[in-house]
Scaffold this active site. Structure first.
Site, mmCIF file in Angstrom:
data_model
loop_
_atom_site.group_PDB
_atom_site.id
_atom_site.type_symbol
_atom_site.label_atom_id
_atom_site.label_comp_id
_atom_site.label_asym_id
_atom_site.label_seq_id
_atom_site.Cartn_x
_atom_site.Cartn_y
_atom_site.Cartn_z
ATOM 1 N N LYS A 45 2.076 1.713 -0.924
ATOM 2 C CA LYS A 45 1.660 2.430 -2.137
ATOM 3 C C LYS A 45 1.441 3.924 -1.890
ATOM 4 C CE LYS A 45 1.784 0.358 -5.166
ATOM 5 N NZ LYS A 45 3.048 -0.054 -5.839
ATOM 6 N N HIS A 101 6.619 -0.404 7.133
ATOM 7 C CA HIS A 101 5.180 -0.174 6.944
ATOM 8 C C HIS A 101 4.439 -0.352 8.273
ATOM 9 C CE1 HIS A 101 5.343 0.391 2.715
ATOM 10 N NE2 HIS A 101 5.446 -0.858 2.344
ATOM 11 N N SER A 131 -3.950 2.150 -6.372
ATOM 12 C CA SER A 131 -2.600 1.642 -6.597
ATOM 13 C C SER A 131 -2.399 0.288 -5.908
ATOM 14 C CB SER A 131 -1.579 2.650 -6.071
ATOM 15 O OG SER A 131 -0.263 2.220 -6.312
#
Length: 304
Positions: A45, A101, A131
């Protein structure tokens, strides 16, 4: 769908089992990067999808065809997810675009000695937590979000999926001085100066664009354009995996939306934790949308 409730713990970090296996995570650590690879790294995010779109458009000289016909997770697959190798083998693109990630300490050894270009994307953590919270409410492959207060505390403790935001950002950005093939771009830069960001990224990728090509990239990388693009907005994903009735993957795209969620007490607590965890970090963050008159004045001053 299979493994929606499974959590994989790898090196002390939780990953959703719907997308990751121990084998896929181990393979990611040993991935043989090519010098022509482009790696987009980020904490969730933080603007990952936006950067995938930017890199796609730059690579195609502003031609939107690929970004409008091929899903972003196929154009720039996640290195650590179990279907990565299948997507990579099916790709006919010479310069592979890969997304991750993973924190730097898990991926650094694989990158060592490689000339692969790495773009690290960060975002101010107050907006990240808001988010990520809204995404948890949609994503059935992530644990229950609980209340915002509970989620907020887990974020600060670093116990959410993908680990600590603080460690992730500090770990990756601490290498910007020593890795000349690492570019750090912020979500706020993309939001406030998309044109300038595209110029920076294209220069870093040594993909020089003429003015019309830059403008085409800007047009198809705008938040509104991405929000309406099925290849980007995740509406192609099955409702059992992402419940689109509970929100939009591309929600607002605003800087400072945290102010609509944080209580004053949470804001003060966040500041104290942030100060403690980031005391040895020199990064500066944009916490809210700048005043338009102030931005105009700054632009005029730069021009003078």
């Amino acid at each position: 769908m299979a493994r929606l409730d499974v959590i994989e713990v790898f090196h002390g970090i939780s990953f959703p089992g719907h997308l990751h296996t121990q084998e896929s995570l181990q393979l990611a650590q040993k991935f043989p990067f090519k010098d022509t690879d482009i790696l987009i790294a980020s904490y969730p995010k933080s603007g990952t999808t936006w950067m995938q779109q930017i890199v796609t458009l730059i690579s195609s000289k502003g031609n939107p065809n690929l970004s409008q016909t091929v899903p972003n997770w196929t154009r720039a697959p996640w290195l650590e997810q179990y279907y990565f190798s299948v997507l990579l083998e099916a790709s006919s693109i010479t310069s592979r675009v890969i997304t991750t990630h993973l924190p730097h300490h898990l991926l650094g050894p694989a990158l060592q000695g490689s000339k692969a270009k790495v773009i690290y994307v960060s975002r101010n953590p107050k907006d990240v937590v808001v988010s990520f919270y809204h995404f948890h409410k949609m994503a059935n492959f992530l644990p229950e979000a609980g209340t915002f207060s509970e989620f907020f505390n887990r974020f600060l403790e670093g116990t959410l999926s993908y680990g600590s935001w603080f460690d992730h950002v500090k770990d990756w950005t601490s290498h910007t001085a020593t890795m000349n093939n690492l570019l750090h771009i912020t979500y706020e830069e993309m939001s406030l100066d998309l044109y300038g960001t595209i110029k920076r990224v294209s220069s870093f990728l040594q993909s020089n664009l003429v003015e019309d090509e830059v403008n085409n990239c800007v047009k198809h990388c705008s938040f509104s354009s991405m929000k309406n693009n099925k290849m980007v907005n995740y509406t192609l994903i099955d409702e059992e995996i992402i419940d689109h009735s509970k929100g939009s993957f591309m929600r607002k795209g605003k800087i400072g939306d945290w102010k609509n969620m944080f209580t004053e007490e949470q804001n003060q607590y966040f500041k104290s934790v942030f100060k403690s965890k980031m005391q040895d970090c020199t990064l500066e963050f944009v916490w809210e949308e700048p005043d338009k008159e102030e931005m105009h004045a700054q632009t005029v001053n730069k021009a003078e």
